[in-house]
Structure formats: C-alpha cells, structure tokens
Design a protein around this motif. Structure first.
Motif, PDB file in Angstrom:
ATOM      1  N   ARG A   1      22.824  17.624   1.516  1.00 21.14           N
ATOM      2  CA  ARG A   1      21.698  18.550   1.355  1.00 21.14           C
ATOM      3  C   ARG A   1      20.349  17.836   1.458  1.00 21.14           C
ATOM      4  NH1 ARG A   1      22.659  23.436  -1.199  1.00 21.14           N
ATOM      5  NH2 ARG A   1      20.503  23.842  -0.580  1.00 21.14           N
ATOM      6  N   LEU A   2      20.355  16.521   1.199  1.00 15.36           N
ATOM      7  CA  LEU A   2      19.122  15.749   1.284  1.00 15.36           C
ATOM      8  C   LEU A   2      19.027  15.179   2.701  1.00 15.36           C
ATOM      9  CD1 LEU A   2      16.708  14.787  -0.414  1.00 15.36           C
ATOM     10  CD2 LEU A   2      18.003  12.724  -0.934  1.00 15.36           C
ATOM     11  N   ASP A   3      18.743  16.068   3.652  1.00 15.21           N
ATOM     12  CA  ASP A   3      18.757  15.705   5.066  1.00 15.21           C
ATOM     13  C   ASP A   3      17.344  15.729   5.644  1.00 15.21           C
ATOM     14  OD1 ASP A   3      18.194  18.394   5.115  1.00 15.21           O
ATOM     15  OD2 ASP A   3      20.040  18.979   6.118  1.00 15.21           O
ATOM     16  N   LEU A   4      17.244  15.648   6.957  1.00 15.02           N
ATOM     17  CA  LEU A   4      15.952  15.626   7.637  1.00 15.02           C
ATOM     18  C   LEU A   4      15.150  16.898   7.339  1.00 15.02           C
ATOM     19  CD1 LEU A   4      14.092  14.078   9.546  1.00 15.02           C
ATOM     20  CD2 LEU A   4      15.222  15.228  11.458  1.00 15.02           C
ATOM     21  N   THR A   5      15.816  18.043   7.295  1.00 15.16           N
ATOM     22  CA  THR A   5      15.117  19.307   7.021  1.00 15.16           C
ATOM     23  C   THR A   5      14.524  19.302   5.615  1.00 15.16           C
ATOM     24  OG1 THR A   5      16.617  20.493   8.501  1.00 15.16           O
ATOM     25  CG2 THR A   5      15.370  21.811   6.907  1.00 15.16           C
ATOM     26  N   ALA A   6      15.313  18.896   4.628  1.00 14.46           N
ATOM     27  CA  ALA A   6      14.827  18.878   3.240  1.00 14.46           C
ATOM     28  C   ALA A   6      13.668  17.904   3.073  1.00 14.46           C
ATOM     29  CB  ALA A   6      15.970  18.521   2.297  1.00 14.46           C
ATOM     30  N   THR A   7      13.777  16.718   3.664  1.00  8.53           N
ATOM     31  CA  THR A   7      12.705  15.731   3.512  1.00  8.53           C
ATOM     32  C   THR A   7      11.464  16.136   4.301  1.00  8.53           C
ATOM     33  OG1 THR A   7      13.690  14.367   5.270  1.00  8.53           O
ATOM     34  CG2 THR A   7      14.249  13.811   2.991  1.00  8.53           C
ATOM     35  N   ARG A   8      11.662  16.835   5.422  1.00  9.50           N
ATOM     36  CA  ARG A   8      10.505  17.333   6.185  1.00  9.50           C
ATOM     37  C   ARG A   8       9.744  18.385   5.371  1.00  9.50           C
ATOM     38  NH1 ARG A   8       6.428  16.212   9.150  1.00  9.50           N
ATOM     39  NH2 ARG A   8       5.820  17.774  10.661  1.00  9.50           N
ATOM     40  N   ARG A   9      10.464  19.230   4.654  1.00 10.61           N
ATOM     41  CA  ARG A   9       9.813  20.222   3.788  1.00 10.61           C
ATOM     42  C   ARG A   9       8.989  19.533   2.702  1.00 10.61           C
ATOM     43  NH1 ARG A   9      12.009  25.556   3.497  1.00 10.61           N
ATOM     44  NH2 ARG A   9      11.660  25.556   1.253  1.00 10.61           N
ATOM     45  N   LEU A  10       9.542  18.448   2.131  1.00 10.34           N
ATOM     46  CA  LEU A  10       8.802  17.692   1.117  1.00 10.34           C
ATOM     47  C   LEU A  10       7.557  17.040   1.706  1.00 10.34           C
ATOM     48  CD1 LEU A  10      11.776  15.983  -0.749  1.00 10.34           C
ATOM     49  CD2 LEU A  10      10.302  17.790  -1.656  1.00 10.34           C
TER      50      LEU A  10
ATOM     51  N   ALA B   1       3.740  17.799   0.603  1.00  8.57           N
ATOM     52  CA  ALA B   1       2.890  16.704   0.131  1.00  8.57           C
ATOM     53  C   ALA B   1       1.562  16.676   0.884  1.00  8.57           C
ATOM     54  CB  ALA B   1       3.624  15.373   0.294  1.00  8.57           C
ATOM     55  N   GLU B   2       1.614  16.890   2.191  1.00 10.71           N
ATOM     56  CA  GLU B   2       0.388  16.916   2.985  1.00 10.71           C
ATOM     57  C   GLU B   2      -0.541  18.037   2.535  1.00 10.71           C
ATOM     58  OE1 GLU B   2       1.608  17.254   7.037  1.00 10.71           O
ATOM     59  OE2 GLU B   2       2.524  15.257   7.096  1.00 10.71           O
ATOM     60  N   SER B   3       0.049  19.153   2.131  1.00 12.60           N
ATOM     61  CA  SER B   3      -0.741  20.304   1.708  1.00 12.60           C
ATOM     62  C   SER B   3      -1.337  20.131   0.313  1.00 12.60           C
ATOM     63  CB  SER B   3       0.133  21.565   1.751  1.00 12.60           C
ATOM     64  OG  SER B   3      -0.566  22.672   1.256  1.00 12.60           O
TER      65      SER B   3
ATOM     66  N   GLN C   1       0.830  -1.193   0.000  1.00 11.11           N
ATOM     67  CA  GLN C   1       0.000   0.000   0.000  1.00 11.11           C
ATOM     68  C   GLN C   1       0.874   1.257   0.000  1.00 11.11           C
ATOM     69  OE1 GLN C   1      -3.503   0.019  -0.040  1.00 11.11           O
ATOM     70  NE2 GLN C   1      -3.175  -2.153  -0.461  1.00 11.11           N
ATOM     71  N   ILE C   2       0.514   2.216  -0.835  1.00 13.78           N
ATOM     72  CA  ILE C   2       1.224   3.490  -0.890  1.00 13.78           C
ATOM     73  C   ILE C   2       0.235   4.601  -0.537  1.00 13.78           C
ATOM     74  CG2 ILE C   2       2.394   5.156  -2.408  1.00 13.78           C
ATOM     75  CD1 ILE C   2       4.112   2.755  -1.773  1.00 13.78           C
ATOM     76  N   VAL C   3       0.468   5.281   0.555  1.00 12.39           N
ATOM     77  CA  VAL C   3      -0.400   6.373   0.974  1.00 12.39           C
ATOM     78  C   VAL C   3      -0.110   7.586   0.105  1.00 12.39           C
ATOM     79  CG1 VAL C   3      -1.011   7.912   2.877  1.00 12.39           C
ATOM     80  CG2 VAL C   3      -0.473   5.514   3.330  1.00 12.39           C
ATOM     81  N   ARG C   4      -1.133   8.134  -0.532  1.00  9.72           N
ATOM     82  CA  ARG C   4      -0.937   9.328  -1.358  1.00  9.72           C
ATOM     83  C   ARG C   4      -0.833  10.559  -0.456  1.00  9.72           C
ATOM     84  NH1 ARG C   4      -5.387   7.601  -4.869  1.00  9.72           N
ATOM     85  NH2 ARG C   4      -6.366   9.616  -4.488  1.00  9.72           N
ATOM     86  N   GLY C   5      -0.145  11.581  -0.964  1.00  9.35           N
ATOM     87  CA  GLY C   5       0.023  12.806  -0.200  1.00  9.35           C
ATOM     88  C   GLY C   5       1.008  12.660   0.941  1.00  9.35           C
ATOM     89  N   ALA C   6       1.986  11.748   0.774  1.00  8.59           N
ATOM     90  CA  ALA C   6       3.024  11.533   1.793  1.00  8.59           C
ATOM     91  C   ALA C   6       4.327  11.185   1.095  1.00  8.59           C
ATOM     92  CB  ALA C   6       2.612  10.414   2.754  1.00  8.59           C
TER      93      ALA C   6
END
Length: 201
Positions: free
Chosen positions: A137-146, A150-152, A31-36
């Motif tokens: 550069r692809l760290d926790l901050t960058a992935t949290r922004r993504l 996605a949630e929005s 299962q792949i949850v959309r918007g995440a």
C-alpha cells in the motif's frame, strides 16, 4: 564551503563536547528541504535507533525554524521492540515535548490515512511515519499523494523504511543511515557526547 562550515562548528564547540545544539550542529552539512517528502532507510532493524536519532535531529531543526509541532506515526507494537521517544531526551535535540505528538494506528491503512491528514495541515512542521516492513500500500501512488500534499501545505513528511522495501517512491531524497561512535565528551572522556550517524544520500 563545507570545510569552512566544519571549522566554524569545531571552533564553537571547543573540540566536540556536549552542549546545546545550534542550527549548524543539528545536521551538519546535511540539508533537508521543507515542504517535501523524504525517506530515512536502514539496512536492518538494529539500525533503527540511528534512524530515530537522525529523525529527531530533523524534527529539532524544523521545530527551531518554525515553532510548529512534530507528529510521529507508529504502530503500537513498535514500542515493545524498539522503545518510544522519551520527553527529556527530546529536549536534547531541541524538540519541545509539548509539541511532539505520537499517533499509534492499528494497521497500514490507518497509518497512511493519518499521515495524509496530518500532512495537509499547514500548522504542523514535520511528520514522521515508521514503515519498517514492506507494504504494497506504500507505493508510488501513496508517496506521490504525500509529496503533493507537502508541496501544498509546507509540512515536511519523512518516512522511516527498510532498504528491503523495494516499492517505488516519490520522495525528494532518500537517506541510508547507520550508527557511528558518538562524539567525544570533553567533560568526561568515559561518557558519550553528541550523537553521530553514518548517512548516505
């Protein structure tokens, strides 16, 4: 429940032969949850085609559910090493090639900027980005922004990464994928059938 679904897939397939993918057979019980935000990881570069196959299956499923286009972000030199998605092959995964956009940035900064811009557009179904080498550069901050974007927007971002990349991530799920023998083809026993992968959550 899983056994019941698998039996239903086997009955519809007549034993695992080649056919048009249905929603059940794209990813099976996965299962792949959309918007995440999600991640697909590989142990070595030779497993990258399996990751691409799983990513295309995800894109096909989301395309079938939403009718929205898919975006693929990758460095240009990846074409030389691993090839590029082929339009006719995309249709086997249920992807409309006219709704599949490839972006080739010059560096990691451009790739992250492009991914964040695409994830913020609600009219897009899924966006993939390849980062097969470690990048600080692809760290926790960058992935949290993504993840927040996605949630929005409801867009589903998927990162393709290596297990050697030790940076923390805000991804909802992380999948380790490797190749597996293809399904049998009932029309030609010497030919390969539907793609298969070994997938571990």
């Amino acid at each position: 429940e899983l056994r019941r679904r698998i039996e239903g897939i086997k009955k519809n397939d007549g034993g695992g032969g080649a056919r048009r993918f249905s929603e059940d057979s794209f990813l099976g019980p996965l299962q792949i949850v959309r918007g995440a935000l999600h991640e697909i990881r590989v142990e070595e570069w030779r497993d990258a085609p399996a990751a691409y196959g799983l990513a295309h299956a995800i894109a096909g499923l989301i395309n079938a559910q939403t009718g929205k286009p898919a975006f693929w972000i990758r460095e240009g030199r990846a074409d030389c090493a691993l090839g590029r998605p082929y339009g006719c092959g995309l249709t086997d995964f249920g992807i409309d090639p006219s709704k599949f956009v490839i972006i080739q940035p010059r560096n990691i900064e451009e790739a992250l900027w492009a991914m964040e811009e695409v994830v913020n557009v609600a009219g897009i179904g899924v966006v993939f980005a390849e980062f097969m080498k470690s990048h600080r550069r692809l760290d926790l901050t960058a992935t949290r922004r993504l993840q927040l974007a996605a949630e929005s927007s409801g867009v589903t971002p998927v990162l393709l990464r290596s297990v050697t990349d030790r940076e923390a991530s805000a991804a909802r799920t992380r999948w380790l994928v490797s190749p597996a023998p293809s399904a049998p083809n009932i029309y030609d026993l010497k030919a390969s059938g539907n793609s298969r992968w070994r997938v571990q959550l």
